[in-house]
Write an enzyme that holds these catalytic residues in place. Structure first.
Site, PDB file in Angstrom:
ATOM      1  N   HIS A  56       3.278   9.768   7.393  1.00 40.64           N
ATOM      2  CA  HIS A  56       2.403  10.301   8.428  1.00 40.64           C
ATOM      3  C   HIS A  56       0.950   9.931   8.184  1.00 40.64           C
ATOM      4  O   HIS A  56       0.247   9.457   9.071  1.00 40.64           O
ATOM      5  CB  HIS A  56       2.496  11.837   8.459  1.00 40.64           C
ATOM      6  N   ASP A 102      10.734  16.942  15.107  1.00 35.75           N
ATOM      7  CA  ASP A 102       9.556  16.192  15.540  1.00 35.75           C
ATOM      8  C   ASP A 102       9.735  15.610  16.935  1.00 35.75           C
ATOM      9  O   ASP A 102       8.770  15.445  17.678  1.00 35.75           O
ATOM     10  CB  ASP A 102       9.278  15.043  14.564  1.00 35.75           C
ATOM     11  N   GLN A 135       7.877  12.110   5.446  1.00 39.38           N
ATOM     12  CA  GLN A 135       6.680  12.935   5.565  1.00 39.38           C
ATOM     13  C   GLN A 135       5.452  12.170   5.092  1.00 39.38           C
ATOM     14  O   GLN A 135       4.377  12.242   5.688  1.00 39.38           O
ATOM     15  CB  GLN A 135       6.854  14.210   4.735  1.00 39.38           C
ATOM     16  N   GLU A 160       4.516  23.936   6.478  1.00 40.19           N
ATOM     17  CA  GLU A 160       4.653  23.629   7.904  1.00 40.19           C
ATOM     18  C   GLU A 160       6.131  23.411   8.232  1.00 40.19           C
ATOM     19  O   GLU A 160       6.671  24.021   9.150  1.00 40.19           O
ATOM     20  CB  GLU A 160       3.847  22.377   8.227  1.00 40.19           C
ATOM     21  N   HIS A 161       6.763  22.510   7.497  1.00 42.27           N
ATOM     22  CA  HIS A 161       8.201  22.241   7.636  1.00 42.27           C
ATOM     23  C   HIS A 161       8.902  22.683   6.361  1.00 42.27           C
ATOM     24  O   HIS A 161       8.470  22.332   5.260  1.00 42.27           O
ATOM     25  CB  HIS A 161       8.480  20.747   7.833  1.00 42.27           C
ATOM     26  N   HIS A 178     -12.782  62.711  28.162  1.00 42.27           N
ATOM     27  CA  HIS A 178     -11.406  62.214  28.153  1.00 42.27           C
ATOM     28  C   HIS A 178     -10.430  63.380  28.361  1.00 42.27           C
ATOM     29  O   HIS A 178      -9.491  63.295  29.157  1.00 42.27           O
ATOM     30  CB  HIS A 178     -11.089  61.529  26.816  1.00 42.27           C
TER      31      HIS A 178
END
Length: 432
Positions: free
Chosen positions: A259, A357, A256, A323-324, A416
């Site tokens: 990245h 991924d 991770q 996120e993960h 209505h």
């Protein structure tokens, strides 16, 4: 890297970990300037901004069929095969997400209500460039759009210093079914897809990951074009117990971290010995990492935390909304049952984030920075509209008439109520 008991984290440390949101306001003035230029000057702005930000002057923004064909020749067969495997799994997974095109159900006697699903006409897929090529992002954005039935999918991706798009990205976009590919990136690409230029026709929605400038542009333009979600630097949180291997946990944190310097990796465990062993392994693997400078900066934002018990670990994860989320424990399904906030979940010791991924089939375009509390990851529903449908018989309307008219008149909307009564009055003449 923070290495502490969860209960001993200071207020500022907790706040820093939980609020790792993007400060889009810090770049918004620059983004507004770029967006306004594209809106006013079209292709001329794209040319000037691409030269300014990417260091290359582009003559034609659209990638030609000849360039795509040449890219096919340049990409090794083993890479094409890997793309094919990934594409097949991504397509299979997203086909499973498809709902019925039309369904109707009887909500009360004589009253049918249902839903019709319609794909968007056009979608723009942003595929990042910069530090590396991301052909996987081309697959993740284009494939589900095509599975959903979108007619026109546009890909925008930054050019290299030679003015060309990375061949592997081109091949991936073409294999995924992209209808148009443009060598333009950054804020200017988002603005071009939103407003349109002489070369690029506008789209209805823009999806895909990007840096803080791309995210700020997407948020700025939401009144003009729909977007998938805000997204920032990538992140992982791992919940682990005594069954996990320190080497594996460390390798996932390093994966991770490579990245981006702003990426974040967090391990939460109820086993102090595992925490210590993993910390030692992270330090060892970080020194051996090819992208060690990026890894080092990312680990400065990361943490290994020990929790009093698994309940506390799960509670922290739900607050973090990663996120993960990797769950590497003896009984991962039990932990999964308690998870409320996560972009994508990876169960067990043989399910690394890297699988999602690239090739397992799930989508890697996911909410970051805590947005998993509010948003889902990219999926087939991201590319469709759901139109409600109803059909009511005379008897069905008669049964509902009191409820409708009473509520309508309570709101002061007498017309209505009258629109119901006029349908139920006995007709004494025929219309021709």
């Amino acid at each position: 890297m923070i290495f502490k008991k969860l209960s001993e984290l200071g207020e500022k440390e907790v706040a820093d970990l939980l609020s790792r949101g993007l400060d889009v306001q810090s770049v918004m003035s620059t983004v507004v300037e770029i967006v306004n230029e594209v809106q006013e000057k079209g292709d001329r702005a794209l040319t000037e901004q691409t030269e300014r930000f990417d260091g290359v002057r582009i003559g034609k923004f659209r990638v030609s069929d000849d360039e795509i064909e040449k890219a096919q020749d340049e990409v090794p067969e083993k890479l094409k095969k890997a793309l094919e495997i990934a594409l097949e799994n991504i397509a299979t997974f997203h086909h499973e997400q498809l709902d019925r095109d039309l369904w109707m159900a009887e909500t009360s006697p004589g009253v049918l209500a249902g839903q019709k699903i319609v794909p968007l006409d056009s979608v723009g897929a942003y595929v990042p460039g910069g530090r590396a090529a991301y052909p996987s992002s081309a697959l993740m954005t284009v494939v589900p759009a095509k599975v959903a039935g979108v007619d026109r999918v546009v890909v925008c991706t930054p050019p290299g210093k030679d003015g060309k798009v990375d061949p592997l990205t081109l091949v991936a976009a073409e294999m995924a079914g992209a209808d148009e590919i443009y060598r333009v990136g950054g804020v200017q690409a988002v603005a071009a897809m939103a407003f349109g230029t002489e070369t690029i026709s506008p789209v209805q929605k823009i999806v895909g990951p990007g840096n803080i400038y791309v995210t700020a542009a997407k948020l700025l333009l939401r009144s003009t074009v729909e977007i998938d979600m805000p997204a920032g630097p990538s992140e992982v949180l791992i919940i682990a117990d005594y069954t996990a291997e320190p080497e594996v946990l460390a390798s996932d944190m390093i994966a991770q971290a490579e990245h981006d310097p702003q990426s974040i990796s967090v391990l939460v465990t109820d086993d102090e010995d595992l925490a210590i062993a993993t910390k030692n392994e992270v330090e060892k693997q970080a020194k051996e990492a090819i992208r060690r400078e990026i890894v080092k900066k990312s680990l400065n934002r990361s943490a290994i935390l020990t929790a009093a018990n698994m309940k506390a670990a799960i509670g922290f994860s739900n607050n973090f909304a990663p996120e993960h989320l990797e769950i590497i424990v003896r009984d991962p399904m039990t932990v999964l049952g308690e998870i409320r906030n996560a972009g994508s979940v990876f169960l067990g010791p043989y399910t690394p984030v890297a699988a999602g991924d690239y090739a397992s089939g799930t989508n890697h375009v996911l909410p970051t920075s805590g947005y998993a509390r509010l948003f889902s990851g990219l999926n087939v529903d991201s590319f469709v509209k759901k139109i409600t449908v109803q059909q009511i018989s005379k008897d069905g309307l008669s049964l509902l008439s009191d409820a409708i008219t009473i509520l309508a008149e309570a709101e002061g909307l007498s017309a209505h109520a009258e629109s119901v009564r006029k349908r139920l009055v006995e007709k004494k003449q025929n219309y021709v």
